[in-house]
Every structure is written in C-alpha cells, then in structure tokens.
Design a protein around this motif. Sequence first.
Motif, PDB file in Angstrom:
ATOM      1  N   PHE A 169       0.855  -0.951   0.106  1.00  0.00           N
ATOM      2  CA  PHE A 169      -0.160   0.010  -0.212  1.00  0.00           C
ATOM      3  C   PHE A 169       0.847   1.265  -0.020  1.00  0.00           C
ATOM      4  N   ALA A 170       2.066   1.215   0.615  1.00  0.00           N
ATOM      5  CA  ALA A 170       2.876   2.132   0.900  1.00  0.00           C
ATOM      6  C   ALA A 170       3.474   2.724  -0.772  1.00  0.00           C
ATOM      7  N   MET A 171       3.367   1.925  -1.676  1.00  0.00           N
ATOM      8  CA  MET A 171       3.844   2.234  -2.993  1.00  0.00           C
ATOM      9  C   MET A 171       2.857   3.444  -3.591  1.00  0.00           C
ATOM     10  N   GLN A 172       1.585   3.522  -2.968  1.00  0.00           N
ATOM     11  CA  GLN A 172       0.940   4.720  -3.236  1.00  0.00           C
ATOM     12  C   GLN A 172       1.691   5.908  -3.156  1.00  0.00           C
ATOM     13  N   GLY A 173       2.354   6.138  -2.119  1.00  0.00           N
ATOM     14  CA  GLY A 173       2.821   7.185  -1.668  1.00  0.00           C
ATOM     15  C   GLY A 173       4.069   7.840  -2.891  1.00  0.00           C
ATOM     16  N   PHE A 174       4.591   6.645  -3.349  1.00  0.00           N
ATOM     17  CA  PHE A 174       5.639   6.978  -4.535  1.00  0.00           C
ATOM     18  C   PHE A 174       4.814   7.155  -5.823  1.00  0.00           C
ATOM     19  N   GLY A 175       3.795   6.637  -5.808  1.00  0.00           N
ATOM     20  CA  GLY A 175       2.728   7.045  -6.995  1.00  0.00           C
ATOM     21  C   GLY A 175       2.505   8.435  -7.142  1.00  0.00           C
ATOM     22  N   GLY A 359       4.674   8.746   6.235  1.00  0.00           N
ATOM     23  CA  GLY A 359       3.564   8.238   6.762  1.00  0.00           C
ATOM     24  C   GLY A 359       3.354   6.863   6.497  1.00  0.00           C
ATOM     25  N   TYR A 360       3.277   6.707   5.167  1.00  0.00           N
ATOM     26  CA  TYR A 360       3.234   5.118   4.809  1.00  0.00           C
ATOM     27  C   TYR A 360       4.334   4.169   5.347  1.00  0.00           C
ATOM     28  N   TRP A 361       5.588   4.842   5.143  1.00  0.00           N
ATOM     29  CA  TRP A 361       6.614   3.963   5.868  1.00  0.00           C
ATOM     30  C   TRP A 361       6.718   3.683   7.212  1.00  0.00           C
ATOM     31  N   PHE A 362       6.247   4.616   7.979  1.00  0.00           N
ATOM     32  CA  PHE A 362       6.241   4.534   9.541  1.00  0.00           C
ATOM     33  C   PHE A 362       5.377   3.382   9.858  1.00  0.00           C
ATOM     34  N   THR A 363       4.203   3.424   9.035  1.00  0.00           N
ATOM     35  CA  THR A 363       3.248   2.050   9.111  1.00  0.00           C
ATOM     36  C   THR A 363       3.929   0.745   8.798  1.00  0.00           C
ATOM     37  N   VAL A 364       4.606   0.830   7.755  1.00  0.00           N
ATOM     38  CA  VAL A 364       5.480  -0.591   7.329  1.00  0.00           C
ATOM     39  C   VAL A 364       6.339  -0.735   8.738  1.00  0.00           C
ATOM     40  N   PHE A 365       7.047   0.149   9.351  1.00  0.00           N
ATOM     41  CA  PHE A 365       7.843  -0.205  10.329  1.00  0.00           C
ATOM     42  C   PHE A 365       7.372  -0.650  11.577  1.00  0.00           C
ATOM     43  N   PHE A 366       6.193  -0.016  11.947  1.00  0.00           N
ATOM     44  CA  PHE A 366       5.585   0.026  13.389  1.00  0.00           C
ATOM     45  C   PHE A 366       4.475  -1.165  13.486  1.00  0.00           C
ATOM     46  N   ILE A 367       3.824  -1.259  12.297  1.00  0.00           N
ATOM     47  CA  ILE A 367       2.397  -2.094  12.226  1.00  0.00           C
ATOM     48  C   ILE A 367       2.584  -3.287  12.993  1.00  0.00           C
ATOM     49  N   ASP A 368       3.709  -4.138  12.983  1.00  0.00           N
ATOM     50  CA  ASP A 368       3.463  -5.559  13.504  1.00  0.00           C
ATOM     51  C   ASP A 368       4.270  -5.293  14.947  1.00  0.00           C
ATOM     52  N   ARG A 369       4.674  -3.997  15.246  1.00  0.00           N
ATOM     53  CA  ARG A 369       5.353  -4.085  16.679  1.00  0.00           C
ATOM     54  C   ARG A 369       4.136  -3.521  17.712  1.00  0.00           C
ATOM     55  N   ILE A 370       3.377  -2.504  17.037  1.00  0.00           N
ATOM     56  CA  ILE A 370       2.369  -1.899  18.185  1.00  0.00           C
ATOM     57  C   ILE A 370       1.066  -2.223  17.632  1.00  0.00           C
ATOM     58  N   GLY A 371       0.602  -2.847  16.706  1.00  0.00           N
ATOM     59  CA  GLY A 371      -0.648  -3.468  16.079  1.00  0.00           C
ATOM     60  C   GLY A 371      -1.609  -2.479  15.275  1.00  0.00           C
ATOM     61  N   PHE A 424      -0.512  11.631   9.569  1.00  0.00           N
ATOM     62  CA  PHE A 424      -1.231  10.599  10.399  1.00  0.00           C
ATOM     63  C   PHE A 424      -2.357  10.098   9.771  1.00  0.00           C
ATOM     64  N   SER A 425      -2.851  10.385   8.422  1.00  0.00           N
ATOM     65  CA  SER A 425      -3.802   9.521   7.829  1.00  0.00           C
ATOM     66  C   SER A 425      -3.007   8.314   7.197  1.00  0.00           C
ATOM     67  N   ASN A 426      -1.731   8.538   6.850  1.00  0.00           N
ATOM     68  CA  ASN A 426      -1.131   7.425   6.374  1.00  0.00           C
ATOM     69  C   ASN A 426      -0.312   6.639   7.307  1.00  0.00           C
ATOM     70  N   PHE A 427       0.165   7.165   8.272  1.00  0.00           N
ATOM     71  CA  PHE A 427       0.535   6.610   9.564  1.00  0.00           C
ATOM     72  C   PHE A 427      -0.417   6.361  10.525  1.00  0.00           C
ATOM     73  N   GLY A 428      -1.592   5.682   9.767  1.00  0.00           N
ATOM     74  CA  GLY A 428      -2.878   5.481  10.485  1.00  0.00           C
ATOM     75  C   GLY A 428      -3.887   4.847   9.635  1.00  0.00           C
ATOM     76  N   PRO A 429      -5.059   5.512   9.629  1.00  0.00           N
ATOM     77  CA  PRO A 429      -6.184   4.638   9.124  1.00  0.00           C
ATOM     78  C   PRO A 429      -6.203   4.521   7.739  1.00  0.00           C
ATOM     79  N   ASN A 430      -5.448   5.233   7.036  1.00  0.00           N
ATOM     80  CA  ASN A 430      -5.364   5.333   5.704  1.00  0.00           C
ATOM     81  C   ASN A 430      -4.594   3.799   4.945  1.00  0.00           C
ATOM     82  N   SER A 431      -3.865   3.477   5.943  1.00  0.00           N
ATOM     83  CA  SER A 431      -3.059   2.247   5.879  1.00  0.00           C
ATOM     84  C   SER A 431      -3.807   1.063   6.294  1.00  0.00           C
ATOM     85  N   THR A 432      -4.239   1.143   7.700  1.00  0.00           N
ATOM     86  CA  THR A 432      -4.684   0.030   8.442  1.00  0.00           C
ATOM     87  C   THR A 432      -6.168  -0.365   7.781  1.00  0.00           C
ATOM     88  N   THR A 433      -6.989   0.751   7.301  1.00  0.00           N
ATOM     89  CA  THR A 433      -8.170   0.183   6.577  1.00  0.00           C
ATOM     90  C   THR A 433      -8.008  -0.708   5.533  1.00  0.00           C
TER      91      THR A 433
END
Length: 552
Positions: A169-175, A359-371, A424-433
């Motif tokens: 999903f983070a490839m959206q940011g590069f797009g 924001g996208y890549w913060f999600t990649v790094f933290f999502i399996d750590r904090i849920g 915070f939309s990308n390090f947040g609900p835009n990724s998790t949804t």
Amino acid sequence: MVKAQLEVLSALDVAKTQWYHFTAIVIAGMGFFTDAYDLFCISTVTKLLGRLYYYDPASGKPGSLPPNVAAAVNGVALCGALGGQLFFGWLGDKMGRKRVYGMTLMLMVISALGTGLSFGHTAKSVMTTLCFFRFWLGFGIGGDYPLSATIMSEYANKRTRGAFIAAVFAMQGFGILAGGAIAIMVSLGFNKAYKSPAFAENPELSTAPQADFVWRIILMAGAVPAALTYYWRMRMPETARFTALVAKNAKQAASDMSKVLQVDIHEDPATIQTVEADDAVNYSIFSRQFLVRHGRHLLGTTSTWFLLDIAFYSQNLFQKDIFTAVGWLPAAKKMNAIEEVYRIARAQSLIALCSTVPGYWFTVFFIDRIGRFTIQLMGFFFMTVFMFAISIPYDHWRGHKCGDTYCGGNHAAFVVLYSFTFFFSNFGPNSTTFIVPAEIFPARLRSTCHGISAAAGKAGAIVGAFGFLYAAQSPHEKQTDAGYPRGIGIKAALLVLAIINCLGFVCTFLVPETNGKSLEELSGENDEEAVGSKQTRPVDSPPSTKASMTNF
C-alpha cells in the motif's frame, strides 16, 4: 477445538522473510503505484483544462471548469473504482486471485492511454471522452485493491504480514510523488519551449496552444508502470490458501508453494481429505452465520474506511484550492497556464515528500510492533487534532485580504499543520483500513469482503470529492468561482472534516486487532465447532491500547 492445519499453510505462516516476499511486494505494489498516479495526477491538470476549454474573454478571469464538469473529471474515476472493487473482489473469490489480477492491469493500461487520447472538436466532447476513459481506468484501479491486499496477505507469514501488506500500500505514496514529478518535468519543459506571459499581462497568449499536450502526456504516463508489471503478475502462482481452501486442491497448493519457498512440503493424505471435504465455512455473505461471525467486523471496516476517505480524498484532490486560498500559491492571474501546472505539482509533491510518503513507511515499520488497532486509533486522533488546529484559527493562518492574495498570515505554519494531517492519515487509518479487511475474513470471502470495505471507502471519497467541491465555496456570492452556488467556506469545510475524523476514531472500536495471528485463526476456519457458535467466532473486540524471482 482446532482442526488439523495443512502443512502448506503452516509453512507459509512460519516462513522466514525471503526474496519471494520482496518480489511479491514489488509486483503487487507497482499496481498501487499506478493506482495512486492515475487517481491523483488529475488534480495537477484540472486548472489547465479549465483554461484550455472554458475560457470566457468577457469574464476577465482565467477559464475554469464548470461545477458539473469539475465534479465529473475529479470524481468519475472514483465511481469506476467503487464498481471495480465490488466486481473484481467478487470475481477474485470465484475465479482465483491470479486469473483476475492481469485483467485489472490491462484495463488500466488501455484506459490510461485513452485518457490522453481524448478527442473531439468541442470542450463537451473532449470532457465526455476523458470522463469515459477515466471511469474505466477507475474500474481497473478498483479491482487492484482487493486482489493485491488478498494476494499479499495470503503469501505473507503471520509475524510480518502487516508490514508486507503495508509495504504494498505504501507504493501509493511513491505514485503520488511520481505524478507530481512527471507534471513538474513536463510543465517545465513546455514552459521553457513555449514561453507565455501571465494572464494579467495578456489573457489570450497566457495559454499556449501546445499546453493541450501537457495534460495528455501527464495522464498517459500512468500506462507505463502498469504495462511493465503485467508480465511478472502473470508468472505468480495462485495463492496456496485459495487453491487449498477454496479450489479444494491441497496437493497443487503444496506443489506451488514448494517451488516458491524452496522447501519440500508433504501433506498428510488424511488432512487433505478432511480439508477438501469440509463444508463448515461454506456459508454465503448474506447468511446468518456470516452475520454472527463477521457482521460486526464488516461494519467496522466499511464505516472506518468510508469516514477516512471523505477526509483523505477531499484533502488530496483539492490541495490546490486550499493552498491558493491561504496564499501559498499565487493568484491564477499572475501565472500562465503551464506555469500554474508546475506550481500546483510542486506544492503537492512537497506535501507528498514531507508527510505522505514518510507516513506510509512509518506504518510499515511499526505495524507489527504496536498493532493495527493502536495505529488506526492514533491516526484518527491526531488527524482530528490537527484539522481542528488549522480550521478553528483559520483566519489567523490565512491573514487578511491584499488584492488577489493574503497578507499578514502564517502560511508556513498552516502548511506544516496541514502536512501533519496527511502524515497521520498514512501512519494511521489510510494504511490500516486497507490491511485489516485482508486478514479477518475467511478465504472464500476474503476478496469479496475487502472489495466491499474498499467500495465503502470509495463511496466516502465520492462524498469528499463532490461535497468539498461545493462546500468549500465562499458563503459570499460575489466571491464564489464562476458557476458555483454559495458554499460554507473552506474554514467550515475543514471543521466538518475534523468532525468526520472524530467519528472514525469512534468506529475504530468495531475493528479487532489482528497482529501475530494466522489468517485461519482470525477467520475461524480452523475451528471445529459448529458454524455460528460462540466458540467459533473470531476476536470481536480490539485489545487495550496498553523465493527467487524465477519461481514467479
């Protein structure tokens, strides 16, 4: 009581991170790169389309798209995406993920080329052709959502599954960033080759005839990454979970994944027979069993994605209007048509580079750590805080009117706060949804349910795209854009978006935490009790906030 697990699914769940994981991320992610490019590059050229096709010399202003045309150009791809998410999501569960995967890419390639070749002798015919191809482009983009998410979730191991899906999903940011970069390069080249005065100096000559090629090149460039990805997508094997649990061919699933994982997988014949004869999860999406087991989950994923996209897409598609309103972009009269494309693209690229992509890549790094749950809750919370922070003292950030611009405000602070809402939309609900619906539903309904969740999001995007277009107009009739009725103003519109983000925070409590669990554990497919019993239900409440490429 837990059923015997197929060896191939167990092998996928505990597999170490290997080269095939990264190739799958790139192959699936390039689709999202293209999706974001195609959806958001339109915002860099809509002002140019207005100047080219709707200039009225008697108005004394640069041409602008009429309200109905602007709404169609901005929103028609979203309407197509909604239909594509529902159709291809359903088709992915019926025909298989791989067989449908190539269809979406080819539709995107053909439609992206078609948008740049929009033809006609009148403004109406050009816009009609453009909207026709944008609709089918959106239809293909929509199909990419459930298929890419489902494929990546079914390939990944349970320890790093969140990071892998988030990386796709983070490839959206590069797009988004690529869309701005292409628009900058094309507009710079044309502006240098065909110098034109600003509109205030010479209205007629401010729009060079060659500017008609600018928007066409920018839109057509979206076909390139999709075309380059097609070959590799067709070499990917079908996911083991579809082959084993939906197609009921566990031997083929083991054979496919043995090549991908580069290990020998031998299935117990008794386990194969048990799994292939099992009808326990063969309930439909309209059944009482589904409602009991997953009804709350589907409500959670659809409501949060719907509310998120109202805010996310209205902010993305109308950044140029917000930046102009606060004086960060010059007034249209002070620029020629091609320069305006450059300045809009530069502003959007800066926001993408500084907030969207990180924001996208913060999600990649933290999502399996904090849920997932914590990240989504935190994202909605800070989106609400920052949106209130820019909307309540909006007049302070903007300053007072000085001719065609604003003076005395704090435009830099406004842009920083505005950027934090994107972060915070990308390090947040835009990724998790995007991630959670690919994890919590059973294999035979996973793509369909993800498609429904994503379609709810696109319904929100349509509300945001069409609603913000009209709502952000000035409440004073003389200050509205040509052809638009009075609105509530940008300040009030931003306040509404803050309230919508707050509602998303509340609805997050309907979504379960999925971190560290296998897909079968989350969906209840490994439970042996009768379907619909309380013991078979997956977790209903969130926790406390406390292979080589040749194998493809």
